[in-house]
Design an enzyme around this catalytic site. Structure first.
Site, PDB file in Angstrom:
ATOM      1  N   ASP A 261      17.781  42.196  10.381  1.00 57.94           N
ATOM      2  CA  ASP A 261      17.346  40.828  10.117  1.00 57.94           C
ATOM      3  C   ASP A 261      18.576  40.092   9.578  1.00 57.94           C
ATOM      4  O   ASP A 261      19.565  40.716   9.187  1.00 57.94           O
ATOM      5  CB  ASP A 261      16.173  40.784   9.120  1.00 57.94           C
ATOM      6  CG  ASP A 261      15.403  39.457   9.222  1.00 57.94           C
ATOM      7  OD1 ASP A 261      15.972  38.481   9.774  1.00 57.94           O
ATOM      8  OD2 ASP A 261      14.258  39.374   8.754  1.00 57.94           O
TER       9      ASP A 261
HETATM   10  C1  BGC Z   1      13.756  36.003   9.709  1.00 61.02           C
HETATM   11  C2  BGC Z   1      13.645  36.512  11.132  1.00 61.02           C
HETATM   12  C3  BGC Z   1      14.367  35.572  12.050  1.00 61.02           C
HETATM   13  C4  BGC Z   1      15.807  35.455  11.590  1.00 61.02           C
HETATM   14  C5  BGC Z   1      16.658  34.550  12.461  1.00 61.02           C
HETATM   15  C6  BGC Z   1      15.184  35.728   9.309  1.00 61.02           C
HETATM   16  O1  BGC Z   1      15.262  35.096   8.077  1.00 61.02           O
HETATM   17  O2  BGC Z   1      13.177  36.928   8.825  1.00 61.02           O
HETATM   18  O3  BGC Z   1      12.292  36.627  11.506  1.00 61.02           O
HETATM   19  O4  BGC Z   1      14.271  36.010  13.369  1.00 61.02           O
HETATM   20  O5  BGC Z   1      15.825  34.928  10.265  1.00 61.02           O
HETATM   21  O6  BGC Z   1      16.339  33.222  12.250  1.00 61.02           O
END
Ligand code: BGC
Length: 865
Positions: A261
């Site tokens: 993530d």
């Molecule tokens: C989120 C993800 C997301 C990623 C990219 C993160 O903060 O938890 O679900 O895909 O950001 O934006």
């Protein structure tokens, strides 16, 4: 599976796999390649790997920091930059795009075919914009309604989640776009998501929280898995070898890529422990850190090769190297995708209450309709955070109602004057004497650097709790690139007892007395005269939705005045509930609706007996204060760009509501089985908070069945304008399980759809099992008076459960009963399965939790592919 093999055979005819496909093209595959096709792909990957210099390989271990949403390109080898986009409910941040209903709405349709078409449509949206990898679906579990991201997920049940999300993945990938199932695993709340440790026993992990990820691999053929922010049982997810290597890659045979993530990567050692790609950029996994880890023997070049191989394998298999990813023949604003968004929205609405039967409203009799509430005009299409999509156009609830009614019908929007009574002025206006308000005193503010060690920077004494995050504020002394966290320690002094509301702006974390409340925006509490209650507020720049932070305590007004044209209207529609401001990524929410909304519902109801409450939100809210007074309630989730059209269609009976709850709606939050173990604690000796999933597998409906409490609306519940009946339940053995057959009849006067739910109940086990568990379902459409024989397959493997003592999947030893009904608490028929003989109880390598249609397992070992 057979048709997939067919598709693969066609693809294989391009021996060099270089066939460039432009314009419209054959879908790549719904699944991982097998046989000769897989071998050809592997040869090509080997070839590319052999040509990559070590430095190039290392650069492929992290995202391209220039845009934070792609991988690095190696143009000399024809390896393109792989472009990613958030979803899951549309393509985010690539200009306007179709805003589909959120995951929880799709789950409420209980329709796997629709989930496939949703994925397909999203795939076309992505291809039209040149996206290679969609960051979805999200398959975390609604363990508590308070999780800020429930709306993106598929509800509380692992079987339902696994079934729908794997169809979503197959649909998306059929268009040549890779899916990313997220957030692996135990990221079921947003409170302190970056640092929290989720603790759960193996049975709970296997049966509940891992299951949708398993299905994403086994049934979905997903190409990418996103490792979560949280720790699990002691290890940061990105460094959790057991999760990433042992379970996902070895046990399940996942051939694709594990990405972190955003900013979640624990250290360069995460690569050694199974992470393949750090996103969004090389922050921990840099040229220097990797070289050092190689020299020190903490990382091997074989592991680096494996990580790069996984990325290349996905890219080659999906055709990324051989075509323009952007399909110019696809429209950016697609009428077909908008129509699909509308279909999902309409099928997802759940009729919770219709008593006395007031819906559907007869359009011909609607001369005057009044629409109330903050969500009427500014209808939320989606919850907050990275799931947000900017649509080309959006139909609000108000517009939808206006458009649906014939000319001549008056539709008023009554912007109520009721707001949060913050000011003295408001109280004077209500004609009430001003109470002596509780005061927040002794405020000590402490600023620290957020991660990893919460280094304190300064402390001060303040007069109020509040801050606006700004360019230089509170950044004083906060080193560049570090995030600030502010904690206020204070006390609430109560000169006059009463019911008060703590109103928080900016989603700070709240600790009241010795209770962690999470991040509610509103918390109603009785306060005793003379009491002093410790209050701790923590606000963090990390995560979205910070902005301005303030905390105030206001009295709960017993009544408010307002303009109520409702009195003379034929119907009043009150659009309330949650919005992206109170439900979104980076923070959890409260259970109560803002007091202003509760007052609005009560007052409109008093003024007009034909009142319909329309709720937005990703899970249940506290309806106790008003549910008994309201004749009709519709749960509308977040319906995307076509929200208003979908609502009007259900309100006026053009569509018969068929949505069923994918999560239990609690009567009170303290009856929720996970409530005592939410949001977490700060155990001695740990630098981070811990959430113990102490309730284990007995959460959601499984927990309610154990506690004996009656939820407000049970899992699977949903009313219709017609009625259905079930009869003739039989179970016939097949080679690998049973076929359950049942007759469904539409006994009412309208065309409609019902969702038949199949649960199993294991009563003769040596270990405590849930009273019942979902193992199959079918959404069926029937004309009035029509009946149909419905079959649902129940493979033996789906009866297996994780034995907590034997620590492995086992078949039931005792009797298995099969139950069919229309909700988890509306079981109409039960049958006993004949005892299953031991020879049929082989340990399944795959599909241990079962699915409606069991499919052969392809060979997924990385060598074979
Ligand atoms: C989120 C993800 C997301 C990623 C990219 C993160 O903060 O938890 O679900 O895909 O950001 O934006």
């Amino acid at each position: 599976m057979r048709h997939l093999v067919g598709i693969l055979a066609v693809l294989l005819s391009a021996v060099s796999l270089q066939a460039s496909v432009k314009g419209s093209e054959t879908p790549v595959t719904h699944y991982y390649p097998t046989g000769d096709h897989a071998a050809a792909i592997e040869r090509r990957v080997d070839h590319l790997l052999g040509k990559l210099a070590e430095e190039e390989k290392i650069s492929l271990l992290a995202g391209d920091g220039n845009d934070g949403m792609s991988t690095i390109a190696i143009p000399r080898l024809g390896i393109p930059k792989l472009v990613m986009a958030d979803g899951p409910q549309g393509v985010r941040a690539h200009g306007p795009a179709c805003s589909f209903p959120s995951g929880i709405a799709l789950a409420a349709t209980w329709d796997p075919k629709l989930a496939f078409r949703y994925g397909e449509a999203l795939g076309r949206e992505a291809r039209a914009r040149g996206i290679h990898i969609q960051l979805g679906p999200g398959v975390n579990i609604a363990r508590t309604p308070l999780n800020g991201r429930n709306f993106e997920y598929f509800g509380e049940d692992p079987f339902l989640t696994g079934k729908l999300s794997s169809e979503w993945i197959r649909g998306l990938q059929s268009q040549g776009v890779a899916a990313t199932v997220k957030h692996y695993v135990g990221n079921d709340t947003e409170w302190r998501r970056m640092e929290i440790e989720s603790v759960m026993d193996e049975q709970t992990l296997r049966e509940i929280y891992l299951h949708p990820f398993l299905k994403a691999v086994e049934s979905g053929g997903v190409w990418s898995v996103m490792s979560a922010y949280n720790k699990l049982n002691g290890f940061p997810s990105t460094s959790n070898k057991r999760l990433q290597e042992d379970i996902l890659k070895k046990e399940w045979g996942f051939p694709g890529l594990v990405m972190s993530d955003w900013w979640a990567t624990d250290s360069v050692d995460s690569i050694a422990r199974g992470l393949d790609l750090e996103m969004p950029m090389a922050y921990r996994v840099t040229k220097e850190s990797v070289s050092k880890a190689l020299q020190e023997g903490r990382l091997s070049s074989e592991r680096i090769d494996d990580a790069v191989r996984r990325l290349l394998r996905m890219a080659v298999s999906m055709g990324f190297l051989d075509r323009e990813q952007r399909r110019k023949d696809l429209p950016l604003d697609s009428p077909a995708n908008s129509a699909l968004a509308l279909e999902v929205a309409t099928k997802s609405i759940v009729l919770l209450k219709n008593d006395p039967a007031m819906l559907p409203l007869d359009k011909a009799k609607m001369h005057r309709v009044v629409v109330y509430g903050p969500n009427a005009q500014d209808t939320p299409a989606v919850g907050g955070g990275s799931g947000g999509v900017t649509p080309f156009r959006k139909v609000s609830f108000l517009e939808g109602i206006r458009k649906a009614l014939p000319e001549g019908a008056e539709v008023f929007y009554a912007p109520t004057r009721i707001k949060k009574p913050f000011s003295l002025f408001d109280f004077l206006e209500y004609g009430k004497s001003v109470p002596i308000l509780p005061r927040i005193t002794g405020i000590r503010k402490m600023t620290s650097i957020d991660q990893p060690n919460f280094t304190r920077i300064n402390t001060s004494t303040e007069r109020a709790i509040g801050i606006s995050w700004g360019k230089n504020y509170p950044a004083e002394n906060v080193p560049k690139g570090r995030e600030a966290r502010i904690t206020w320690d204070a006390e609430i002094e109560v000169p006059q007892g009463g019911i008060y509301e703590l109103v928080a702006e900016g989603h700070p974390e709240i600790r009241l007395g010795d209770r962690e409340l999470g991040n509610p925006d509103s918390y109603v509490m009785p306060l005793e005269q003379g009491s002093r209650i410790p209050l701790k507020i923590t606000a963090s720049e990390v995560g979205r939705g910070s902005g301005r932070v303030s905390v105030k305590i206001i009295p709960v007004a017993e009544e408010a005045t307002g303009l109520f044209p409702a009195k003379s209207a034929d119907a009043a529609v009150v659009c309330v509930g949650l919005t992206p401001e109170v439900e979104g990524e980076g923070f959890d929410r409260g259970f109560a609706l803002p007091i202003s909304q509760q007052l609005l519902i009560k007052q409109v109801c008093e003024a007009n007996p034909h009142t319909i409450v329309v709720l937005s939100g990703g899970a249940g809210v506290d309806m106790r204060p008003w549910i008994s007074k309201v004749p009709a309630v519709l749960q509308t989730w977040y319906l995307g760009q076509e929200a208003g059209t979908a609502l009007a269609s259900v309100l006026f009976g053009d569509t018969n509501p068929s949505g069923h709850l994918p999560c239990t709606f609690d009567r009170t939050i303290d009856e929720n089985p996970s409530f005592r173990h939410y949001p977490g604690t700060f155990p001695e000796g740990k630098e981070w908070p811990v959430v113990d999933y102490h309730e284990g597998i007995f959460y959601g409906y499984r927990g309610y069945d154990r506690s004996g409490h009656e939820p407000l609306f049970p899992f699977g519940f949903g009313l219709s304008y017609t009625s259905f009946d079930l009869s003739g339940l039989t179970a016939s053995p097949t080679s690998d399980g049973h076929i359950i057959t049942v007759d469904l009849a539409n006994t009412g006067t309208r065309f409609g759809a019902s969702v038949i739910q199949l649960y199993i109940s294991l009563t003769g086990e040596s270990t405590l099992r849930p009273l019942r568990e979902l193992k199959g379902f079918r959404r069926v459409e029937l004309n009035s008076g029509e009946s149909k024989k419905i079959t649902i397959s129940l493979p033996d493997s789906s009866l297996m459960y994780w034995h907590p003592v034997k620590n492995q999947w086992v078949m039931p030893e005792g009797q298995v009963s099969v139950e069919v009904g229309f909700s988890e608490r509306d079981i109409r028929m039960t049958a006993l399965l004949p005892k299953i003989e031991p020879p049929r109880l082989d340990q399944p390598k795959s599909d241990p939790m079962g699915s409606v249609s069991l499919r052969p397992v392809p060979s997924l070992s990385t060598n074979a592919l």
